[in-house]
Scaffold this motif. Structure first.
Motif, PDB file in Angstrom:
ATOM      1  N   ALA A  69      28.307 -39.903  13.558  1.00 35.76           N
ATOM      2  CA  ALA A  69      28.002 -40.185  14.282  1.00 35.76           C
ATOM      3  C   ALA A  69      27.208 -41.434  14.094  1.00 35.76           C
ATOM      4  CB  ALA A  69      27.150 -40.052  16.062  1.00 35.76           C
ATOM      5  N   SER A  70      26.566 -41.882  12.982  1.00 32.63           N
ATOM      6  CA  SER A  70      25.783 -43.031  12.414  1.00 32.63           C
ATOM      7  C   SER A  70      25.792 -43.381  10.933  1.00 32.63           C
ATOM      8  CB  SER A  70      24.581 -43.243  12.699  1.00 32.63           C
ATOM      9  OG  SER A  70      23.855 -42.618  12.789  1.00 32.63           O
ATOM     10  N   GLY A  71      25.389 -44.148  10.386  1.00 24.55           N
ATOM     11  CA  GLY A  71      24.930 -43.790   8.818  1.00 24.55           C
ATOM     12  C   GLY A  71      24.010 -43.176   8.626  1.00 24.55           C
ATOM     13  N   MET A  72      23.274 -43.278   9.378  1.00 28.21           N
ATOM     14  CA  MET A  72      21.649 -42.461   9.271  1.00 28.21           C
ATOM     15  C   MET A  72      22.066 -41.028   9.874  1.00 28.21           C
ATOM     16  SD  MET A  72      19.864 -43.312   8.214  1.00 28.21           S
ATOM     17  CE  MET A  72      18.413 -42.219   7.857  1.00 28.21           C
ATOM     18  N   ALA A  73      22.985 -40.633  10.039  1.00 23.92           N
ATOM     19  CA  ALA A  73      22.793 -39.425  10.620  1.00 23.92           C
ATOM     20  C   ALA A  73      24.210 -38.505   9.362  1.00 23.92           C
ATOM     21  CB  ALA A  73      23.994 -39.314  11.904  1.00 23.92           C
ATOM     22  N   ALA A  74      24.445 -39.207   8.761  1.00 28.36           N
ATOM     23  CA  ALA A  74      25.558 -38.845   7.896  1.00 28.36           C
ATOM     24  C   ALA A  74      24.182 -38.931   6.380  1.00 28.36           C
ATOM     25  CB  ALA A  74      25.989 -40.101   7.463  1.00 28.36           C
ATOM     26  N   ILE A  75      23.610 -39.965   6.216  1.00 28.72           N
ATOM     27  CA  ILE A  75      22.473 -39.569   5.379  1.00 28.72           C
ATOM     28  C   ILE A  75      21.415 -38.101   5.968  1.00 28.72           C
ATOM     29  CG2 ILE A  75      20.396 -41.207   4.880  1.00 28.72           C
ATOM     30  CD1 ILE A  75      21.864 -43.558   5.361  1.00 28.72           C
ATOM     31  N   SER A  76      20.793 -37.953   7.005  1.00 31.04           N
ATOM     32  CA  SER A  76      20.074 -37.418   7.198  1.00 31.04           C
ATOM     33  C   SER A  76      20.556 -35.966   6.583  1.00 31.04           C
ATOM     34  CB  SER A  76      19.276 -37.141   8.074  1.00 31.04           C
ATOM     35  OG  SER A  76      20.181 -37.203   9.116  1.00 31.04           O
ATOM     36  N   LEU A 110      15.178 -48.574  -0.039  1.00 25.70           N
ATOM     37  CA  LEU A 110      15.765 -48.328   0.526  1.00 25.70           C
ATOM     38  C   LEU A 110      16.303 -48.656   1.993  1.00 25.70           C
ATOM     39  CD1 LEU A 110      14.945 -44.676   0.260  1.00 25.70           C
ATOM     40  CD2 LEU A 110      17.023 -45.806  -1.300  1.00 25.70           C
ATOM     41  N   TYR A 111      16.969 -48.869   2.740  1.00 22.74           N
ATOM     42  CA  TYR A 111      16.988 -49.506   3.860  1.00 22.74           C
ATOM     43  C   TYR A 111      15.544 -49.104   5.210  1.00 22.74           C
ATOM     44  CZ  TYR A 111      18.699 -48.869   8.509  1.00 22.74           C
ATOM     45  OH  TYR A 111      18.729 -49.375  10.499  1.00 22.74           O
ATOM     46  N   GLY A 112      15.005 -48.819   5.330  1.00 22.04           N
ATOM     47  CA  GLY A 112      14.323 -48.771   6.750  1.00 22.04           C
ATOM     48  C   GLY A 112      13.425 -47.521   6.966  1.00 22.04           C
ATOM     49  N   VAL A 120      20.758 -52.419  -3.564  1.00 22.87           N
ATOM     50  CA  VAL A 120      19.928 -52.441  -2.744  1.00 22.87           C
ATOM     51  C   VAL A 120      19.384 -53.243  -1.353  1.00 22.87           C
ATOM     52  CG1 VAL A 120      17.517 -51.771  -2.545  1.00 22.87           C
ATOM     53  CG2 VAL A 120      18.696 -51.220  -4.734  1.00 22.87           C
ATOM     54  N   ASN A 121      19.133 -52.698  -0.279  1.00 25.44           N
ATOM     55  CA  ASN A 121      18.797 -53.188   1.036  1.00 25.44           C
ATOM     56  C   ASN A 121      17.273 -53.496   0.905  1.00 25.44           C
ATOM     57  OD1 ASN A 121      18.524 -54.194   3.172  1.00 25.44           O
ATOM     58  ND2 ASN A 121      19.867 -52.784   4.527  1.00 25.44           N
ATOM     59  N   PRO A 122      16.934 -54.058   0.958  1.00 26.71           N
ATOM     60  CA  PRO A 122      17.626 -55.664   0.740  1.00 26.71           C
ATOM     61  C   PRO A 122      18.065 -56.734  -0.921  1.00 26.71           C
ATOM     62  CG  PRO A 122      15.418 -56.104   1.737  1.00 26.71           C
ATOM     63  CD  PRO A 122      15.311 -54.649   1.486  1.00 26.71           C
ATOM     64  N   VAL A 155      25.268 -41.663  -3.461  1.00 28.68           N
ATOM     65  CA  VAL A 155      25.078 -43.177  -3.530  1.00 28.68           C
ATOM     66  C   VAL A 155      25.614 -43.820  -2.050  1.00 28.68           C
ATOM     67  CG1 VAL A 155      25.332 -45.052  -4.329  1.00 28.68           C
ATOM     68  CG2 VAL A 155      25.356 -43.323  -5.768  1.00 28.68           C
ATOM     69  N   ASP A 156      24.439 -44.531  -1.045  1.00 35.27           N
ATOM     70  CA  ASP A 156      25.169 -45.174   0.103  1.00 35.27           C
ATOM     71  C   ASP A 156      25.279 -46.336  -0.997  1.00 35.27           C
ATOM     72  OD1 ASP A 156      24.349 -47.226   2.178  1.00 35.27           O
ATOM     73  OD2 ASP A 156      22.787 -46.363   2.671  1.00 35.27           O
ATOM     74  N   ASN A 157      26.510 -46.408  -0.544  1.00 35.25           N
ATOM     75  CA  ASN A 157      28.105 -47.279  -0.476  1.00 35.25           C
ATOM     76  C   ASN A 157      28.280 -48.566   0.256  1.00 35.25           C
ATOM     77  OD1 ASN A 157      29.105 -48.240  -2.820  1.00 35.25           O
ATOM     78  ND2 ASN A 157      31.274 -47.380  -1.838  1.00 35.25           N
ATOM     79  N   ALA A 170      29.202 -47.182   7.788  1.00 33.09           N
ATOM     80  CA  ALA A 170      30.264 -47.743   8.903  1.00 33.09           C
ATOM     81  C   ALA A 170      30.043 -48.840   9.593  1.00 33.09           C
ATOM     82  CB  ALA A 170      31.417 -46.607   9.529  1.00 33.09           C
ATOM     83  N   THR A 171      29.074 -48.815  10.446  1.00 27.86           N
ATOM     84  CA  THR A 171      28.704 -49.401  11.388  1.00 27.86           C
ATOM     85  C   THR A 171      28.647 -50.851  11.136  1.00 27.86           C
ATOM     86  OG1 THR A 171      27.214 -48.061  12.232  1.00 27.86           O
ATOM     87  CG2 THR A 171      26.696 -50.666  12.686  1.00 27.86           C
ATOM     88  N   LYS A 172      28.905 -51.326   9.234  1.00 29.21           N
ATOM     89  CA  LYS A 172      28.392 -52.412   8.979  1.00 29.21           C
ATOM     90  C   LYS A 172      30.184 -53.029   8.037  1.00 29.21           C
ATOM     91  CE  LYS A 172      24.489 -52.221   9.411  1.00 29.21           C
ATOM     92  NZ  LYS A 172      24.314 -50.717   9.722  1.00 29.21           N
ATOM     93  N   TYR A 173      30.895 -52.668   7.248  1.00 28.57           N
ATOM     94  CA  TYR A 173      31.436 -53.562   6.660  1.00 28.57           C
ATOM     95  C   TYR A 173      32.985 -52.883   7.132  1.00 28.57           C
ATOM     96  CZ  TYR A 173      28.932 -56.967   3.820  1.00 28.57           C
ATOM     97  OH  TYR A 173      28.357 -57.594   3.558  1.00 28.57           O
ATOM     98  N   ILE A 215      28.504 -48.059  16.301  1.00 30.81           N
ATOM     99  CA  ILE A 215      27.502 -47.406  14.723  1.00 30.81           C
ATOM    100  C   ILE A 215      28.380 -46.236  14.630  1.00 30.81           C
ATOM    101  CG2 ILE A 215      25.279 -46.234  15.082  1.00 30.81           C
ATOM    102  CD1 ILE A 215      24.684 -49.179  15.167  1.00 30.81           C
ATOM    103  N   ALA A 216      28.439 -46.032  13.406  1.00 25.69           N
ATOM    104  CA  ALA A 216      29.494 -45.151  12.565  1.00 25.69           C
ATOM    105  C   ALA A 216      28.536 -44.810  11.037  1.00 25.69           C
ATOM    106  CB  ALA A 216      30.239 -45.214  12.815  1.00 25.69           C
ATOM    107  N   GLY A 217      28.436 -43.226  11.033  1.00 27.97           N
ATOM    108  CA  GLY A 217      29.002 -43.112   9.186  1.00 27.97           C
ATOM    109  C   GLY A 217      29.545 -42.329   8.665  1.00 27.97           C
TER     110      GLY A 217
END
Ligand code: PLP
Length: 395
Positions: free
Chosen positions: A84-91, A110-112, A157-159, A182-184, A206-209, A217-219
């Motif tokens: 459902a989101s990048g954070m759902a994928a990461i967690s 890292l992203y906050g 790395v962000n930012p 790796v967060d790509n 996947a929310t991004k590019y 919002i997607a992961g």
């Protein structure tokens, strides 16, 4: 079967399996919660994973499945899971690889929300979290222990746009039996394929590019090991429940078709923007891996096919003056997120990364007044003209 092997072809065709219903050219949006069975025997076989029949869209859905196969092809992985989101994928990925008593080593910047999850939430479940400067693989070699099960980082790395050597880090981690995640998100598989460089899992916002249009919002998580993906999907996604909507998957399939085109254009605009900023008398420092003077440039040139379109910079002035520059931008919208057609600007340490203390910001070699740009797809002359007029507030 997909005819073709090039990224541009795969991003349009990979994962196609069979004619769509009514031979529709594009995969329909299977907007259904459940799938029906002709008999209990058929249901039994599906629940036993003996067939590919679909059961329930929290676990599997044909529109999501096409997106997952397509992303796996683009990342050079065996399979993928949509979230459902990048954070759902990461967690979900981190929870699937760690148990109480284990430890994760993550890059210090890292992203906050990823930083917060690793630093503050995982320890509540008995999982140790250590932050280190992974731009220097020797730091990882010294820090890694038998408890370390995961090494986690973004590159770029962000930012800070720092570059982490995926192959060097993966070698050290593999020797010690740790997985590399790796967060790509910043690079996308068009510019960088972490799995081919030795990483075990690539995760994306996947929310991004990948969407590219700022409307979802997607992961996604992609891995070389198809069994691991099965475990992640049916042992974690399905139970934690952070599933992607079929409509979102359909929008991402649409976004992927133009990913290569967009990334090439984003990058050209970012390079021109970074070069403009580097020449500007009131800009103190530009963070962009495409600049030959940038510390991570050599590693980026080796492990990436392009340098992406995220650019950060410091002005020669106070925090207040940097806020005045941001407030004066007109074409650049003041917004979080990135990777959209629209150019976006933000102040990470006042916005997405505001959890970082001044000491942590300084330890990462950054300043609280850092300005981050997501360079969009407008004409580069308009992008640069906007920055020029905003920076003139410093005259
Ligand atoms: C590098 C990076 N990773 C992960 C995320 C989280 O993704 P999402 O917002 O889709 O949950 C973000 C969001 O900004 C990000 O920039």
């Amino acid at each position: 079967m997909t005819a073709g092997r090039h990224f541009e072809t795969l991003s349009i065709h990979a994962g196609e399996e069979e004619p769509n219903p009514k031979r529709a050219l594009n995969c329909p949006i299977f907007m259904t919660a459940a799938f029906s069975f002709a008999s209990l025997d058929q249901a039994d076989a599906a629940f036993a994973f003996e067939t590919d029949d679909y059961v329930y869209s929290r676990g599997n859905n044909p529109t999501l499945r096409l997106l997952e196969r397509r992303m796996a092809a683009l990342e050079g992985g065996a399979d993928a899971v949509a979230f459902a989101s990048g954070m759902a994928a990461i967690s979900s990925v981190l929870l699937s690889l760690l148990k109480p008593g284990d430890e994760v080593i993550a890059h210090r910047m890292l992203y906050g929300s990823a930083w917060n999850f690793i630093r503050n939430i995982l320890p509540q479940y008995g999982i140790g979290a250590r932050l280190a400067d992974l731009t220097d693989p020797r730091v990882l070699a010294a820090a890694i222990s038998e408890k370390t099960r995961v090494v986690y980082f973004e590159t770029p790395v962000n930012p800070s746009l720092e570059i982490i050597d995926i192959a060097a880090v993966s070698r050290i981690a593999r020797e010690r039996g740790a997985k590399v995640v790796v967060d790509n998100t910043f690079a996308t598989p068009y510019f960088q394929r972490p799995l081919e460089l030795g990483a075990d899992v690539a995760v994306h916002s996947a929310t991004k590019y990948i969407s590219g249009h700022g409307d979802v919002i997607a992961g996604l998580a992609v891995a070389k090991d198809a069994e691991y993906i099965q475990h992640l999907k049916f042992g974690y996604l399905c139970e934690l429940g952070g599933v992607m909507s079929p409509f979102t998957a359909w929008l991402l399939l649409r976004g992927l078709k133009t990913l290569a085109l967009r990334m090439r254009e984003h990058e050209r605009n970012a390079r021109l923007t970074a070069e403009f900023l580097a020449r500007h008398p009131r800009v103190k420092k530009v963070y962009y891996p495409g600049l030959a003077s940038f510390p991570g440039h050599a590693v980026a040139a080796r492990q990436m096919r392009g340098f992406g379109a995220m650019v950060s910079f410091d002005i020669d002035g106070t925090v207040e003056q940097s806020k005045a520059v941001v407030n004066r931008l007109k074409l650049f919208k003041l917004a979080v997120s990135l990777g959209d057609c629209e150019s976006l600007v933000q102040h990470p340490f006042a916005m997405t990364h505001r959890g970082y203390s001044e000491e942590e910001i300084a330890a990462a070699g950054l300043s609280p007044s850092l300005i981050r740009l997501s360079v969009g797809l407008e004409h580069p002359e308009d992008i640069i003209a906007d920055l020029e007029q905003a920076l003139s507030v410093l005259n």
